[in-house]
Design a protein around this motif. Structure first.
Motif, PDB file in Angstrom:
ATOM      1  N   ASP A 157       0.659  -1.182  -0.005  1.00  0.00           N
ATOM      2  CA  ASP A 157      -0.092  -0.039  -0.109  1.00  0.00           C
ATOM      3  C   ASP A 157       0.761   1.114  -0.005  1.00  0.00           C
ATOM      4  O   ASP A 157       0.729   2.147  -0.686  1.00  0.00           O
ATOM      5  CB  ASP A 157      -0.780   0.276   1.077  1.00  0.00           C
ATOM      6  N   ARG A 158       1.906   1.303   0.777  1.00  0.00           N
ATOM      7  CA  ARG A 158       2.627   2.410   0.948  1.00  0.00           C
ATOM      8  C   ARG A 158       3.590   2.325  -0.366  1.00  0.00           C
ATOM      9  O   ARG A 158       3.615   3.866  -0.892  1.00  0.00           O
ATOM     10  CB  ARG A 158       3.803   2.384   1.828  1.00  0.00           C
ATOM     11  N   TYR A 159       3.943   1.412  -1.006  1.00  0.00           N
ATOM     12  CA  TYR A 159       4.517   1.425  -2.303  1.00  0.00           C
ATOM     13  C   TYR A 159       3.703   2.152  -3.400  1.00  0.00           C
ATOM     14  O   TYR A 159       4.225   3.237  -3.879  1.00  0.00           O
ATOM     15  CB  TYR A 159       5.117   0.130  -2.681  1.00  0.00           C
ATOM     16  N   VAL A 160       2.599   1.607  -3.433  1.00  0.00           N
ATOM     17  CA  VAL A 160       1.733   2.160  -4.520  1.00  0.00           C
ATOM     18  C   VAL A 160       1.266   3.562  -4.341  1.00  0.00           C
ATOM     19  O   VAL A 160       1.283   4.611  -5.312  1.00  0.00           O
ATOM     20  CB  VAL A 160       0.398   1.365  -4.536  1.00  0.00           C
ATOM     21  N   SER A 176       4.879   5.092  10.693  1.00  0.00           N
ATOM     22  CA  SER A 176       3.911   4.214  11.457  1.00  0.00           C
ATOM     23  C   SER A 176       4.231   2.842  10.967  1.00  0.00           C
ATOM     24  O   SER A 176       4.401   1.937  11.863  1.00  0.00           O
ATOM     25  CB  SER A 176       2.362   4.700  11.198  1.00  0.00           C
ATOM     26  N   HIS A 177       4.242   2.451   9.883  1.00  0.00           N
ATOM     27  CA  HIS A 177       4.600   1.363   9.310  1.00  0.00           C
ATOM     28  C   HIS A 177       5.867   0.753   9.524  1.00  0.00           C
ATOM     29  O   HIS A 177       5.836  -0.330  10.071  1.00  0.00           O
ATOM     30  CB  HIS A 177       3.958   1.359   7.614  1.00  0.00           C
ATOM     31  N   LEU A 178       6.860   1.586   9.245  1.00  0.00           N
ATOM     32  CA  LEU A 178       8.286   0.975   9.612  1.00  0.00           C
ATOM     33  C   LEU A 178       8.186   0.857  11.220  1.00  0.00           C
ATOM     34  O   LEU A 178       9.005  -0.347  11.602  1.00  0.00           O
ATOM     35  CB  LEU A 178       9.128   2.052   9.279  1.00  0.00           C
ATOM     36  N   CYS A 179       7.711   1.507  12.156  1.00  0.00           N
ATOM     37  CA  CYS A 179       7.613   1.073  13.497  1.00  0.00           C
ATOM     38  C   CYS A 179       6.840   0.114  13.753  1.00  0.00           C
ATOM     39  O   CYS A 179       7.322  -1.071  14.536  1.00  0.00           O
ATOM     40  CB  CYS A 179       6.852   2.403  14.327  1.00  0.00           C
ATOM     41  N   ALA A 180       5.724  -0.379  13.175  1.00  0.00           N
ATOM     42  CA  ALA A 180       5.118  -1.455  13.418  1.00  0.00           C
ATOM     43  C   ALA A 180       5.924  -2.822  13.019  1.00  0.00           C
ATOM     44  O   ALA A 180       5.760  -3.770  13.466  1.00  0.00           O
ATOM     45  CB  ALA A 180       3.631  -1.528  12.443  1.00  0.00           C
ATOM     46  N   THR A 233       5.083   9.551   5.831  1.00  0.00           N
ATOM     47  CA  THR A 233       3.643   8.545   5.709  1.00  0.00           C
ATOM     48  C   THR A 233       4.003   7.093   6.153  1.00  0.00           C
ATOM     49  O   THR A 233       3.161   6.368   6.329  1.00  0.00           O
ATOM     50  CB  THR A 233       3.325   8.907   4.359  1.00  0.00           C
ATOM     51  N   CYS A 234       5.363   6.826   6.018  1.00  0.00           N
ATOM     52  CA  CYS A 234       6.116   5.525   6.151  1.00  0.00           C
ATOM     53  C   CYS A 234       6.483   5.248   7.615  1.00  0.00           C
ATOM     54  O   CYS A 234       6.550   3.968   8.026  1.00  0.00           O
ATOM     55  CB  CYS A 234       7.260   5.109   5.338  1.00  0.00           C
TER      56      CYS A 234
END
Length: 315
Positions: free
Chosen positions: A124-127, A246-250, A243-244
């Motif tokens: 999702d982040r890539y797109v 949160s996902h990196l921390c997860a 924007t990334c």
């Protein structure tokens, strides 16, 4: 030599969970932080689900995947913590053979599912960053649902051999598991048989699921970083990279405890058993605890909705 002290049985009706071996006297004290972490994890993940459901602006791919992650966290923590607290508080150590295998399956299935969801979130982040104009057309609600179903089916199918193999082994000498839950290795180690098939399948599953997921995430973020570095200004690069976060921390919250636990089990031959059991329990609790905190703090839309939820009207 007499064999009278050995009890032989095949597929025992119950197993006995010891809790944390060597720290039985401290079970009550250990239960306090564990119970607190569990309550925070449940409240946090339920709050995430409630906010995404109520806030129309959050009805998008990123937040649908976040809801899947929250459900997975709730199932993982709830499959172990209530039984663990029963051991700590009421000394209720018995668990039926079938319930033990079910717990094993649920843990393995939803652990792999979390990893798969993190891959979907990386996609999702890539797109969103590399193909922003096509994001809504690529990740439609139908595609998101199919990705979620594929992750669930993959995890469920790959986890099936674990309990079926464990069910095949003959068990003897003891039905006592020196742990707080029915982990795969903790159970099959009690078998009076060559369990190499279970061990080999565990390694195969680890590399084919978790290993491939890490590769996919790494490739996604390599492409994302390349796209970010091509942006014309430093502010644009920082805003896009933000924007990334949160996902990196997860990702770190999920993979790092598991990586540390795996290294400790494989190479920490002189590490006390009670420390290994504690680490295994923390590994299960940390992601469900941290994921809602990370997204609550780092995601502007969720943070704003939370503030409105707890701020009295007219203030």
């Amino acid at each position: 030599m007499s064999d009278s002290n050995t009890t032989h049985f095949n597929n025992p009706s119950t197993f006995i969970l010891l809790g944390i071996p060597g720290l039985e006297a401290a079970h009550i004290w250990i239960s306090i932080p564990f119970c607190t972490m569990y309550i925070i994890a449940v409240l946090g993940n339920v709050t995430i689900l409630f906010i995404v459901k109520m806030e129309q602006s959050l009805h998008g791919p990123m937040y649908y995947f976040l809801c899947m992650l929250a459900v997975s966290d709730l199932v993982m923590s709830t499959s172990t913590l209530p039984k663990m607290l029963n051991i700590f508080w009421f000394n209720t150590r018995e668990i039926s053979f079938n319930a033990c295998l079910t717990q094993m399956y649920v843990l393995l299935c939803f652990s792999a599912m979390e990893s798969g969801i993190l891959v979907a979130m990386a996609f999702d982040r890539y797109v969103a960053i590399c193909h922003p104009l096509r994001h809504s057309s690529i990740l439609t609600n139908s595609v998101v649902a199919k990705i979620g179903l594929a992750v669930l089916l993959r995890s469920g199918i790959f986890a099936l051999p674990y309990p079926f193999l464990a069910m095949r082994w003959p068990y003897c000498r003891t039905n006592v598991i020196p742990h707080t839950y029915c982990g795969h290795i903790a159970v099959v180690k009690l078998a009076c048989a060559d369990i190499r098939i279970s061990s080999y399948y565990g390694l195969f599953d680890l590399f084919s699921e978790i290993g491939m997921d890490v590769v996919f995430i790494a490739v996604s973020y390599t492409l994302i970083l390349r796209a970010i570095l091509r942006l014309p200004t430093k502010d644009a690069r920082l805003k896009t990279f933000g924007t990334c976060i949160s996902h990196l921390c997860a990702i770190l919250a999920f993979y790092m405890p598991g990586f540390f636990s795996s290294l400790t089990h494989r190479f920490g031959h002189n590490v006390p058993l009670h420390f290994l059991v504690l680490i295994a329990n923390v590994e299960l609790l940390v992601p469900p605890l941290l994921h809602p905190i990370i997204y609550g703090v780092k995601t502007k839309q969720i943070r704003g909705r939370l503030l409105r939820l707890f701020t009295p009207k007219g203030t």
